[in-house]
Design an enzyme around this catalytic site. Sequence first.
Site, PDB file in Angstrom:
ATOM      1  N   ASP A 195       0.859  -1.175   0.000  1.00 52.45           N
ATOM      2  CA  ASP A 195       0.000   0.000   0.000  1.00 52.45           C
ATOM      3  C   ASP A 195       0.901   1.232   0.000  1.00 52.45           C
ATOM      4  O   ASP A 195       2.122   1.121   0.128  1.00 52.45           O
ATOM      5  CB  ASP A 195      -0.888  -0.033   1.255  1.00 52.45           C
ATOM      6  CG  ASP A 195      -1.641   1.260   1.455  1.00 52.45           C
ATOM      7  OD1 ASP A 195      -2.364   1.683   0.532  1.00 52.45           O
ATOM      8  OD2 ASP A 195      -1.499   1.866   2.539  1.00 52.45           O
ATOM      9  N   LYS A 223     -11.554   6.643  -2.599  1.00 57.22           N
ATOM     10  CA  LYS A 223     -11.986   7.751  -1.762  1.00 57.22           C
ATOM     11  C   LYS A 223     -13.474   8.068  -1.894  1.00 57.22           C
ATOM     12  O   LYS A 223     -14.111   8.469  -0.911  1.00 57.22           O
ATOM     13  CB  LYS A 223     -11.132   8.982  -2.048  1.00 57.22           C
ATOM     14  CG  LYS A 223      -9.646   8.775  -1.774  1.00 57.22           C
ATOM     15  CD  LYS A 223      -9.403   8.060  -0.446  1.00 57.22           C
ATOM     16  CE  LYS A 223      -7.950   7.673  -0.247  1.00 57.22           C
ATOM     17  NZ  LYS A 223      -7.776   6.723   0.867  1.00 57.22           N
TER      18      LYS A 223
END
Length: 260
Positions: free
Chosen positions: A9, A50
């Site tokens: 990540d 998001k």
Amino acid sequence: MKIEGIIFDWAGTTVDYGCFAPVQAFAEVFHGFGMEVTMEETRKPMGMLKRDHIKTMLEMPRIEGLWKSAHGRAVTEADIDAMHDTFTEKLMGILDQFADPKPYVVETIARLRAMGLAIGSTTGYTDQMMAVVTRVAKEKGYAPDFWISPNSVDNYGRPYPYMIFENLKQLHIRDVHAAVKVGDTISDIKEGAAAGVISVGILEGSSLMGLTQTEYEALSTQEKEALCARLRKEYMQAGADYVLQDIRELPALIQELNDK
């Protein structure tokens, strides 16, 4: 079977200690739309695309109630789009300040490459956001062999496994059991589990921990141990195969897996 690649990540794992860039932007967006959200609420969906993150927060009962109190109606997809547009604008304004590699990342990546491992990555950021993050990180010494955002998989971000599958393809990793996914959120662990790869959680500097480096280092030994024990349990309950204190422990874990 030997491990062939590591899929990292970004924010909270390899850059942005504590994953603070999106937290700041989310808080400002919700405030601007008439809602005061907590740090816990903001961090719970961390790691998702998001827009999905915003939608997930708006579905939380308390925040859903705040929205209805502020707006007198239920939230719509257009509202989510508007919030996401505002979030993107705010995040893009600060993102270059939150893209420095975390401690030990540059040196550890060099060790992993010396072991013959490919370095991939997935993220909850968009392509637009990643253009900033990858540029700054590269200037500071970190650049994976491959990165991908949810934009390249029809916006099916975490916990869907598709970004990991694209990493396996691009890095020529022959089997899911020859790949390790490393992340700092529950979404990261679920992504790895969905893909069938080995999933590893990182404790120090993680979004799950949610502390700055200064705040963490100010804790007593007992406080650090208690906090890390709680977070380790959360990772394992989400499906993590291993949990590491920080990225420096990763080469030894890879050697251990190879020896098995």
